[in-house]
Scaffold this active site. Sequence first.
Site, PDB file in Angstrom:
ATOM      1  N   HIS A  78       0.617  -1.539   0.004  1.00  0.00           N
ATOM      2  CA  HIS A  78       0.239  -0.259  -0.259  1.00  0.00           C
ATOM      3  C   HIS A  78       1.018   1.553   0.263  1.00  0.00           C
ATOM      4  O   HIS A  78       0.567   2.533  -0.684  1.00  0.00           O
ATOM      5  CB  HIS A  78      -0.815  -0.203   1.193  1.00  0.00           C
ATOM      6  CG  HIS A  78      -1.861   1.196   0.798  1.00  0.00           C
ATOM      7  ND1 HIS A  78      -3.501   1.111   0.147  1.00  0.00           N
ATOM      8  CD2 HIS A  78      -1.993   2.395   2.057  1.00  0.00           C
ATOM      9  CE1 HIS A  78      -3.495   1.998   0.751  1.00  0.00           C
ATOM     10  NE2 HIS A  78      -3.111   2.925   1.545  1.00  0.00           N
TER      11      HIS A  78
ATOM     12  N   HIS B  22     -10.119   2.144  -0.676  1.00  0.00           N
ATOM     13  CA  HIS B  22     -10.595   2.212   0.301  1.00  0.00           C
ATOM     14  C   HIS B  22     -11.690   0.596   0.714  1.00  0.00           C
ATOM     15  O   HIS B  22     -12.294   0.701   1.240  1.00  0.00           O
ATOM     16  CB  HIS B  22     -11.137   2.926   1.435  1.00  0.00           C
ATOM     17  CG  HIS B  22     -10.544   3.481   2.695  1.00  0.00           C
ATOM     18  ND1 HIS B  22     -11.088   4.125   4.277  1.00  0.00           N
ATOM     19  CD2 HIS B  22      -8.906   3.623   2.578  1.00  0.00           C
ATOM     20  CE1 HIS B  22      -9.522   4.424   5.125  1.00  0.00           C
ATOM     21  NE2 HIS B  22      -8.528   3.675   4.071  1.00  0.00           N
TER      22      HIS B  22
ATOM     23  N   ASN C  21      -3.501   5.779  -7.422  1.00  0.00           N
ATOM     24  CA  ASN C  21      -3.604   4.295  -6.268  1.00  0.00           C
ATOM     25  C   ASN C  21      -3.373   3.143  -6.729  1.00  0.00           C
ATOM     26  O   ASN C  21      -3.640   2.931  -8.023  1.00  0.00           O
ATOM     27  CB  ASN C  21      -4.687   4.943  -6.104  1.00  0.00           C
ATOM     28  CG  ASN C  21      -4.805   4.079  -4.266  1.00  0.00           C
ATOM     29  OD1 ASN C  21      -5.424   3.186  -4.528  1.00  0.00           O
ATOM     30  ND2 ASN C  21      -4.154   4.081  -3.416  1.00  0.00           N
TER      31      ASN C  21
END
Lengths: 84, 730, 226
Positions: free
Chosen positions: B45, B91, B527
């Site tokens: 991450h 998320h 991301n």
Amino acid sequence: MATYKIELIVKPKAGVRDPQGEAVDGAVKGLEVKGVKVHQVGRYLSMDVDARSTDEAKRIVDDLCKRLLVNPNLETYTARVEGA
Amino acid sequence: MKPDLHNAGINMGLKPHELDHIEKQLGREPSLPELAVFAGMWSEHCSYKSSRSRLAMMPREAPYLLAGPGSHAGAVDVGEGWAVAFKIESHNHPSAVEPYQGAATGVGGILRDVIAQGARPCLVMDSLCFGPPHDAKSRHIAQGVVAGIAGYGNAIGLPNVGGKTVYDTRYEGNPLVNAMAAGLVRHDGMRTARAQGVGNAVVYAGASTGRDGILGAAFASVELGEDTTEKRSHVQVGDPFTGKKLMEACLSFGPELGLVACQDMGACGLTCAASEMAALGGVGIDLDLDAVPLREDGMEPFEVLVSESQERFLFVVEAAKAAEAVKHFEHYGVHAAVVGKVVAGGQFRALSQGSVVVDLPAALVADGAPKLNWPEAAALPPVAEYAEFSPPKDLGKPLLRMLSEPGIADLTNLYDHYDHTVGNRTVRGPGEADAAVMKLPGSARGFALTITGRGELCAVDPYRGALAALGEATRNLACVGAPIMAITDGINHGPPSDPVENRRLTETIRGLADGLKALGIPVTGGNVSLYNATAEGAIPPSPMVGAIGVVDDVSRVPRGELAADLALILCGTPLATPMTSAYGRIASGQLAGSNVSVDLAADKRLANLLVDAIRRGMVSFAKDAGAGGLLTALAKGCVRGRMGATISWTFEGRLDWHFFGETSGVAWVGVAPRFADAFLAMAKTCGVAAMRLGSSGGNRLSIKTGESSVLDISVDALRKAFTANERGAA
Amino acid sequence: MNPRPKAAVIVFPGSNGDRDIAESFERAGFAPVYVDSRETAPADTKVVGVPGGFSYGDYWRAGMLARYAPAMRALPEFVAKGGLVIGVCNGFQILVEAGLLPGALTYNNPPGFKHKWVTVEARETKQKSPWLTRVPRGMKLRWPMAHGEGNYYHPDGWDAIADNVPFVYDRNMNGSIGNTAAMLDSTGRVFGVMPHPDRATDPHIGSNDGALIFESAHDAVAQGLA
């Protein structure tokens, strides 16, 4: 069968952040009231439960809490059972 | 390394070769808190260790790009001295565990990236993928996620101006929750994360630190004896009230008050913010863990270092102004404390009760994770074509089916949970056009944003699916008059440790890279979320594309709702052959069929035409053909405008694929009849096939091919189908 | 030329509509100033706006934690001296909590936050309001609503408030008695409204119908009525 009166208090689990509690505490301090500390903000629920015994009523409430009323990630609860 | 330390590292998620690398680089054994720092910072991450080298394939430069990958949030010049900072973030896993808080903290997290860039956030969008609505668990997750996004966004006061929601069995148990935020910043108001100035203070601001999100299960088993995960790590709780106070305090804290650098505390918290700021600035940072505001008693140093408590920022402040800075934050009702200082050298050090518990090269912590080169399958497993099925004679039944399909059907009830208009910038909100349009302060100029991505296509062919996402983004923006200028990408994939999944990841990134090059635009950052899988298997590769473009004059933006008496023009050349599509899935009963239709060049030509015509004020209605094909697109325009249309059209090939296929470069345009010829002439110049096929009016949607009627249905019936299924997340 | 009259916008922690209402004041000819809720409005303030948002996070009960702020405590005297007050959405909730307007605003029925462009219709009220001089009776206006606790309730029912309700929704949006969307105090100078006229003062963003409210107040101030 009897009807039991249940009072359920759901509150933030220890250690989990409680923004509501903090906000209310801040507002109380803003009133310049001394010597008061707001700890937690939670929820209240009252209900009637039909059951054969106090224990059964408690079991029903516990089950409801687990399945629906309480988020175990964030909350704990206490239930007060009053007999009929 | 001693066996117990080695085991502790493994339990935290570090790999044996990483432990060896750490020991070699340090020339000694790391301490336990140091291991925790590496475990957090070298996680996938934070480090992108599996994807980093491939992400570099994407173009990341353009003259109007004011901040690119590596910044808090990428920023583009939108004119009049304004820049828009925008970024997408996932998320997924937190939302699977705790849907409300997972989604709420996802929104809070992406907002802090925008704020850290110095921009005042002005919108939120989202891209959500859930299991099917008939599945109770998926419904529970969907409801919690929507409530969480609404709960945080509404309270902090940001309009949610649109997005995308997909329902597909392949996301059961592993929902995707990607939030995008954008904010406005003056060109000279942008902030940096570069720590500078030996002796400057490190200031912590925001909520106090608790045992929130501490590497979850991994840490529970680390040498901590009987402690359970439950006790050691709490679910992160979003607090939009503190978030709002912190936002105002941060945005009003500029260089004149001593600001040197700032970074939000997201994944890996204090450690990530401090080590990255130090590494960027080529300096060291000393942190005094005893000065960090704590919410719980007895927190271990490593817990303070890697806690992911929400609503926190870290600043580097001129030494002489540190005390004033703390006062500034306290004025806004936000905790603040000096927790460290900038030092010479390049060490990231943490002190607790007088002893140094972490003493590591900041660059090693922030950027030193060894790249992971997972094996890649030589090729992807082939996907069969759709089984043969016979075409319908009348388009009515399949059209009603398409309109009621979750993911295509109306989401008004879902979007009504979100405030769309707070902030007075929303020119086009959810469902009102193919992209959201916002206006700049005190100007008729604006910008448009859209979020696209189709796992359904990528499951078949990630390369072409990624191209198709870029194509759809290009068309969506063009339909509101905005030429696509940059994207932020949210890559959601299965585990790269699986060679096939790893190959898919390569294909997705290659598709994005080639598509961006073809469009001549950069990626501004984004991301990557890997390891999205359940026991049933990996999710379909699901790259999300958040795209931006400038709108010259917001008063000329067409609507996605059909008005009366427009000449209806079809732009582009729909194919009448089987292709991967929502229609193919529904009609064949197969999840996927090979052949993803994509033609970025056609999308680009179409976009040039639309943008030019819209700027001239010629276009009243514009809607591109996406999921559901061109007939579904037109029917949606009819429903939203409560307006009928009559179309007459002769063509070769199968009726159903023609109307429901998903060919690139296709859009409907509605213009006042006096503009029709001029528009057709412009289309010719732009190299876009365009045909005037009918007009809007009445209360039925009727289509004739040759002499035969293939559709004649009331708009009311369309509306009922479109809205009947509003169970979704609402 | 007269300088622009001052309109104070009270900013509570958690307010998020402060900019929207300030922009609306500005477009109507006012000079808006932001006032921290811990302070009081400047002495020459003619008009006070209590903005929308989630003051104190809407925790415990919307509007409840904001009512004791110094800026709020100064309002009764300000109104008594002829000042004009508008409260939008959360601002309406705060005015009700503070007792400047009657009744209560409670959880929507059906429950939940709801955003929607709504149509409200202007009604005749007993006391003419300086906020409404440009809005003739029967006029229909389009404003967005965005709230979870906008269900207007009064213990004595509709009859007790009918004279003071200047706007009703064209259909029931949130459970409010009589479709009440707004409320005036007995002087007409305090105006609380649940949907957002402050988000309808720019034709580019959906509607300009809210401008009439702010322009009415500007007329009143220009004519020396406030």
